[in-house]
Design a protein around this motif. Structure first.
Motif, PDB file in Angstrom:
ATOM      1  N   ASP A  88      31.580  -0.925  37.859  1.00  0.00           N
ATOM      2  CA  ASP A  88      30.304  -0.603  38.494  1.00  0.00           C
ATOM      3  C   ASP A  88      29.344  -0.027  37.612  1.00  0.00           C
ATOM      4  O   ASP A  88      29.482   0.569  36.423  1.00  0.00           O
ATOM      5  CB  ASP A  88      30.851   0.354  39.548  1.00  0.00           C
ATOM      6  CG  ASP A  88      29.737   0.849  40.529  1.00  0.00           C
ATOM      7  OD1 ASP A  88      28.899  -0.018  40.963  1.00  0.00           O
ATOM      8  OD2 ASP A  88      29.251   2.018  40.758  1.00  0.00           O
TER       9      ASP A  88
ATOM     10  N   ARG B   3      21.312  -3.507  46.070  1.00  0.00           N
ATOM     11  CA  ARG B   3      20.716  -2.140  46.557  1.00  0.00           C
ATOM     12  C   ARG B   3      19.359  -2.249  47.180  1.00  0.00           C
ATOM     13  O   ARG B   3      18.558  -2.742  46.446  1.00  0.00           O
ATOM     14  CB  ARG B   3      20.813  -1.302  45.302  1.00  0.00           C
ATOM     15  CG  ARG B   3      22.343  -0.924  44.796  1.00  0.00           C
ATOM     16  CD  ARG B   3      22.316  -0.026  43.624  1.00  0.00           C
ATOM     17  NE  ARG B   3      23.699   0.700  43.462  1.00  0.00           N
ATOM     18  CZ  ARG B   3      24.266   0.360  42.389  1.00  0.00           C
ATOM     19  NH1 ARG B   3      23.515  -0.145  41.242  1.00  0.00           N
ATOM     20  NH2 ARG B   3      25.399   0.955  41.967  1.00  0.00           N
TER      21      ARG B   3
ATOM     22  N   SER C 206      26.377  -9.173  48.327  1.00  0.00           N
ATOM     23  CA  SER C 206      27.290  -8.637  49.210  1.00  0.00           C
ATOM     24  C   SER C 206      26.899  -8.942  50.696  1.00  0.00           C
ATOM     25  O   SER C 206      27.548  -8.351  51.686  1.00  0.00           O
ATOM     26  CB  SER C 206      27.112  -7.250  48.955  1.00  0.00           C
ATOM     27  OG  SER C 206      25.997  -6.545  49.494  1.00  0.00           O
TER      28      SER C 206
ATOM     29  N   ARG D 270      27.264  -3.561  51.097  1.00  0.00           N
ATOM     30  CA  ARG D 270      27.454  -2.567  50.052  1.00  0.00           C
ATOM     31  C   ARG D 270      26.429  -1.548  50.069  1.00  0.00           C
ATOM     32  O   ARG D 270      26.414  -0.584  49.284  1.00  0.00           O
ATOM     33  CB  ARG D 270      27.810  -3.305  48.445  1.00  0.00           C
ATOM     34  CG  ARG D 270      28.791  -4.111  48.439  1.00  0.00           C
ATOM     35  CD  ARG D 270      29.237  -4.443  47.142  1.00  0.00           C
ATOM     36  NE  ARG D 270      29.413  -3.461  46.058  1.00  0.00           N
ATOM     37  CZ  ARG D 270      29.696  -3.254  44.809  1.00  0.00           C
ATOM     38  NH1 ARG D 270      29.269  -4.486  44.373  1.00  0.00           N
ATOM     39  NH2 ARG D 270      29.692  -2.209  44.055  1.00  0.00           N
ATOM     40  N   ASP D 271      25.321  -1.924  50.718  1.00  0.00           N
ATOM     41  CA  ASP D 271      24.138  -0.696  50.767  1.00  0.00           C
ATOM     42  C   ASP D 271      23.526  -0.927  52.060  1.00  0.00           C
ATOM     43  O   ASP D 271      23.071  -2.083  52.344  1.00  0.00           O
ATOM     44  CB  ASP D 271      23.358  -0.883  49.669  1.00  0.00           C
ATOM     45  CG  ASP D 271      22.020   0.155  49.536  1.00  0.00           C
ATOM     46  OD1 ASP D 271      22.084   0.751  50.762  1.00  0.00           O
ATOM     47  OD2 ASP D 271      21.249   0.033  48.746  1.00  0.00           O
TER      48      ASP D 271
ATOM     49  N   THR E 157      34.542  -5.805  45.684  1.00  0.00           N
ATOM     50  CA  THR E 157      33.555  -5.620  44.648  1.00  0.00           C
ATOM     51  C   THR E 157      33.891  -6.451  43.639  1.00  0.00           C
ATOM     52  O   THR E 157      35.025  -7.151  43.533  1.00  0.00           O
ATOM     53  CB  THR E 157      33.513  -4.128  44.281  1.00  0.00           C
ATOM     54  OG1 THR E 157      34.745  -3.841  43.712  1.00  0.00           O
ATOM     55  CG2 THR E 157      33.244  -3.049  45.578  1.00  0.00           C
TER      56      THR E 157
END
Length: 274
Positions: A68, A100, A119, A123-124, A146
């Motif tokens: 990450d 993000r 994603s 993921r956000d 992930t």
């Protein structure tokens, strides 16, 4: 079949080429290769001159097993590069490879035009709302988990049907939030075995039922070089062969490391089908 990139309509009926610019130290093929401004600008210039329609900048390695990267570090890596590229190549259409919302917003403020999300907004929670507010084209990719965990999540009841179901759910949410320009990426190499990657490519034309542009990212991936008992550095010929097949299966965008060869694929395919 068009997308609106900062007021410019791009027709994807004729396939387009997206050149990859990784600014991570650990990407599977070109990690750490572009370390300074001169190297970055030379690579962008090369891709533009070779015919890239888009440049995709990523600062978060998504190769299997990758660690990450914090939001702070991703921003530190990517935002100066976006500004640098657009200062020297202001007409370049930049895609930002991020999941993000904050990174997407910061890069858009600096002139980026497309958001490429591995994603699909999972993921956000802020990413889809950010894309909707920015009114930019959005690439959503099929994956699971992930980069660290995805290769342990390759069990499917029916690969193609499961991927279509995934997209039906994510598309419904994206459209509900007001995102209109959407491109789907079936996610070659993401939570898929070597055999599943080839099953997906063989049946990729099934994805045309969604009536959306399809992006294919298979450039120099392990699905090529593992089968050929080689490595990423020697996977250009295999990449070119599979790019040709992907075009026949409905690919509208090829995301590639080697722009010249991909552009030639598109030209030959277009001549054959015109």
């Amino acid at each position: 079949m068009t997308i609106n990139c900062k007021g410019v309509l791009i027709d994807l009926k004729t396939p387009k080429v997206m050149g990859i610019l990784n600014v991570t130290p650990d990407s599977f093929f070109d990690g750490g290769k572009f370390k300074n401004e001169k190297d970055i600008l030379n690579q962008v210039e090369k891709m533009v001159l070779e015919g890239a329609n888009f440049i995709d900048i990523g600062a978060y390695s998504s190769k299997p097993g990758a660690n990450d990267v914090s939001e702070t570090l991703e921003l530190k890596r990517i935002t100066p590069i976006v500004s640098l590229v657009l200062k020297h190549f202001p007409n370049t259409i930049l895609s930002i490879d991020t999941f993000r919302g904050k990174v997407a917003e910061e890069c858009f403020d600096r002139g980026a035009a497309i958001i490429n999300d591995i994603s699909a907004g999972l993921r956000d929670d802020s990413l889809l709302d950010t894309v909707a507010a920015l009114k930019v084209p959005y690439i959503m990719m099929h994956s699971r988990g992930t980069p660290k965990t995805m290769q342990q999540q390759t069990a499917y009841r029916h690969l193609i049907q499961d991927i279509l179901f995934f997209f039906s759910q994510r598309l419904a949410l994206a459209r509900k939030k007001g995102i209109t320009d959407i491109i789907v990426d079936p996610g070659f190499g993401f939570a898929k075995t070597l055999e599943q990657n080839y099953e997906l490519l063989h049946q990729m034309d099934s994805l045309k039922i969604m009536e959306l542009p399809i992006l294919v990212g298979i450039s120099r991936k392990s699905m090529i070089y593992r089968l050929l008992e080689s490595d990423a550095a020697h996977a250009l010929n295999g990449t070119t062969a599979l790019h040709t097949i992907a075009l026949t299966k409905g690919a509208n965008i090829l995301r590639v490391h080697d722009v010249k060869e991909a552009v030639e694929c598109v030209k030959l395919y277009t001549q054959l089908t015109s």
